[in-house]
Motif scaffolding. Structure first.
Motif, PDB file in Angstrom:
ATOM      1  N   THR A 103      11.694  -5.560  -5.572  1.00 30.11           N
ATOM      2  CA  THR A 103      12.322  -4.249  -5.675  1.00 30.11           C
ATOM      3  C   THR A 103      12.576  -3.719  -4.267  1.00 30.11           C
ATOM      4  OG1 THR A 103      12.191  -2.121  -6.824  1.00 30.11           O
ATOM      5  CG2 THR A 103      10.146  -2.929  -5.791  1.00 30.11           C
ATOM      6  N   HIS A 104      13.335  -2.654  -4.160  1.00 27.55           N
ATOM      7  CA  HIS A 104      13.586  -2.081  -2.840  1.00 27.55           C
ATOM      8  C   HIS A 104      12.418  -1.235  -2.354  1.00 27.55           C
ATOM      9  CE1 HIS A 104      15.646  -0.672   0.671  1.00 27.55           C
ATOM     10  NE2 HIS A 104      15.514   0.594   0.288  1.00 27.55           N
ATOM     11  N   GLY A 105      11.868  -0.416  -3.216  1.00 27.68           N
ATOM     12  CA  GLY A 105      10.728   0.405  -2.832  1.00 27.68           C
ATOM     13  C   GLY A 105      10.931   1.893  -3.019  1.00 27.68           C
ATOM     14  N   HIS A 106      12.157   2.330  -3.256  1.00 29.65           N
ATOM     15  CA  HIS A 106      12.388   3.763  -3.436  1.00 29.65           C
ATOM     16  C   HIS A 106      12.099   4.212  -4.872  1.00 29.65           C
ATOM     17  CE1 HIS A 106      16.159   1.979  -4.711  1.00 29.65           C
ATOM     18  NE2 HIS A 106      16.591   3.138  -5.165  1.00 29.65           N
ATOM     19  N   ILE A 107      12.034   3.272  -5.812  1.00 24.03           N
ATOM     20  CA  ILE A 107      11.680   3.597  -7.197  1.00 24.03           C
ATOM     21  C   ILE A 107      10.289   3.056  -7.511  1.00 24.03           C
ATOM     22  CG2 ILE A 107      12.274   3.230  -9.619  1.00 24.03           C
ATOM     23  CD1 ILE A 107      15.237   3.128  -8.704  1.00 24.03           C
ATOM     24  N   GLU A 110       3.981   0.269  -4.015  1.00 19.92           N
ATOM     25  CA  GLU A 110       2.540   0.100  -4.261  1.00 19.92           C
ATOM     26  C   GLU A 110       1.875   1.368  -4.795  1.00 19.92           C
ATOM     27  OE1 GLU A 110       0.163  -0.440  -0.554  1.00 19.92           O
ATOM     28  OE2 GLU A 110       2.162  -0.286   0.346  1.00 19.92           O
ATOM     29  N   ASP A 111       2.488   2.511  -4.591  1.00 23.04           N
ATOM     30  CA  ASP A 111       1.952   3.756  -5.161  1.00 23.04           C
ATOM     31  C   ASP A 111       2.502   4.040  -6.557  1.00 23.04           C
ATOM     32  OD1 ASP A 111       0.417   4.319  -2.873  1.00 23.04           O
ATOM     33  OD2 ASP A 111       2.190   5.160  -1.871  1.00 23.04           O
ATOM     34  N   ARG A 112       3.612   3.411  -6.908  1.00 19.81           N
ATOM     35  CA  ARG A 112       4.223   3.548  -8.231  1.00 19.81           C
ATOM     36  C   ARG A 112       4.514   2.154  -8.781  1.00 19.81           C
ATOM     37  NH1 ARG A 112       9.037   7.530  -7.112  1.00 19.81           N
ATOM     38  NH2 ARG A 112       8.957   6.361  -5.193  1.00 19.81           N
ATOM     39  N   LEU A 113       3.453   1.491  -9.181  1.00 22.37           N
ATOM     40  CA  LEU A 113       3.583   0.127  -9.691  1.00 22.37           C
ATOM     41  C   LEU A 113       4.186   0.128 -11.091  1.00 22.37           C
ATOM     42  CD1 LEU A 113       0.147  -1.378  -8.614  1.00 22.37           C
ATOM     43  CD2 LEU A 113       2.385  -1.894  -7.631  1.00 22.37           C
ATOM     44  N   LEU A 121       3.899  -8.041  -5.326  1.00 19.55           N
ATOM     45  CA  LEU A 121       4.950  -7.033  -5.263  1.00 19.55           C
ATOM     46  C   LEU A 121       5.628  -7.184  -3.913  1.00 19.55           C
ATOM     47  CD1 LEU A 121       6.379  -4.317  -6.083  1.00 19.55           C
ATOM     48  CD2 LEU A 121       4.480  -3.175  -4.911  1.00 19.55           C
ATOM     49  N   PHE A 122       6.931  -7.442  -3.916  1.00 20.09           N
ATOM     50  CA  PHE A 122       7.723  -7.503  -2.687  1.00 20.09           C
ATOM     51  C   PHE A 122       8.630  -6.286  -2.659  1.00 20.09           C
ATOM     52  CE2 PHE A 122       6.800 -12.024  -3.199  1.00 20.09           C
ATOM     53  CZ  PHE A 122       6.527 -12.421  -1.894  1.00 20.09           C
ATOM     54  N   TYR A 123       8.604  -5.559  -1.549  1.00 23.37           N
ATOM     55  CA  TYR A 123       9.504  -4.419  -1.395  1.00 23.37           C
ATOM     56  C   TYR A 123       9.788  -4.179   0.081  1.00 23.37           C
ATOM     57  CZ  TYR A 123       5.668  -1.167  -0.159  1.00 23.37           C
ATOM     58  OH  TYR A 123       4.626  -0.524   0.461  1.00 23.37           O
ATOM     59  N   GLY A 124      10.670  -3.237   0.360  1.00 19.02           N
ATOM     60  CA  GLY A 124      11.045  -2.859   1.724  1.00 19.02           C
ATOM     61  C   GLY A 124      11.044  -1.341   1.811  1.00 19.02           C
ATOM     62  N   ARG A 133      -3.877  -7.791   0.075  1.00 17.02           N
ATOM     63  CA  ARG A 133      -4.276  -7.928  -1.319  1.00 17.02           C
ATOM     64  C   ARG A 133      -4.882  -6.604  -1.760  1.00 17.02           C
ATOM     65  NH1 ARG A 133      -4.375 -12.151  -3.844  1.00 17.02           N
ATOM     66  NH2 ARG A 133      -4.660 -13.555  -2.087  1.00 17.02           N
ATOM     67  N   THR A 134      -4.483  -6.158  -2.949  1.00 13.84           N
ATOM     68  CA  THR A 134      -5.067  -4.950  -3.528  1.00 13.84           C
ATOM     69  C   THR A 134      -5.951  -5.375  -4.703  1.00 13.84           C
ATOM     70  OG1 THR A 134      -3.317  -4.576  -5.148  1.00 13.84           O
ATOM     71  CG2 THR A 134      -2.980  -3.639  -2.935  1.00 13.84           C
ATOM     72  N   GLU A 135      -6.483  -4.422  -5.401  1.00 10.93           N
ATOM     73  CA  GLU A 135      -7.345  -4.710  -6.542  1.00 10.93           C
ATOM     74  C   GLU A 135      -6.600  -5.484  -7.640  1.00 10.93           C
ATOM     75  OE1 GLU A 135      -9.793  -2.199  -9.948  1.00 10.93           O
ATOM     76  OE2 GLU A 135      -9.175  -1.191  -8.101  1.00 10.93           O
TER      77      GLU A 135
END
Length: 179
Positions: A103-107, A110-113, A121-124, A133-135
């Motif tokens: 995804t791009h990251g604006h929608i 990591e805060d809005r999975l 999760l790949f984003y910019g 690594r997260t939980e």
């Protein structure tokens, strides 16, 4: 397969050409573009080597090797120049049992999975690279090859053989994470 993942090109042909040289040199099989391809965006300056038509020509020549996502600076007008789809907000890519949310990251970020299970999760979007690594999953922000922020250098990512790595434009590795 080896994937090169890049975001936030923002119309800079010289930056894209460096990434494509690495792509060819490393014999990658797919280029994943996480948005903000042609337009430099109203909040950014004009990038070095601004050439949206040149970028469209280079990328259209390899359209069969590209998966692309819409960034907040991408539009239907941009799609008219490109021979591969760019208007999806995300895609789920599966490779050898590993699931990647692109995804791009604006929608989504990591805060809005998004709902569901994925290995990375790949984003910019933020123009700040990150690999950790997260939980619940691994997170890779590829940064930006044109407008890196907070003193970062231009960066992109590679996925190959269960490993994600973030690289500088010269190809040198900054960080690596096994999935």
């Amino acid at each position: 397969m080896k994937y090169l993942i890049v975001s936030d090109i923002h119309g800079s042909l010289p930056a894209l050409e460096q990434v494509l040289a690495f792509y060819r040199e490393q014999q990658c099989g797919m280029l994943c573009i996480l948005g903000d391809i042609l337009n430099y965006g109203p909040r950014n300056g004009i990038p070095q080597g601004l050439d949206p038509k040149g970028i469209a020509e280079r990328l259209n020549a390899m359209a069969g090797e590209i998966v692309a996502i819409r960034g907040n600076c991408d539009s239907e007008v941009d799609q008219m120049l490109l021979d591969f789809p760019i208007l999806s907000d995300y895609t789920l890519l599966v490779d050898n049992g590993k699931r990647f949310f692109l995804t791009h990251g604006h929608i989504y970020n990591e805060d809005r999975l998004p709902k569901g299970r994925f290995d990375c999760l790949f984003y910019g979007h933020t123009h700040r690279w990150k690999l950790e690594r997260t939980e619940h999953t691994a997170v890779c922000n590829t940064g930006s090859i044109t407008f890196p922020k907070d003193g970062n250098m231009p960066t992109f990512a590679i996925y190959c053989d269960d490993t994600v790595s973030v690289h500088r434009l010269d190809g040198s590795r900054l960080k690596e994470l096994s999935l």
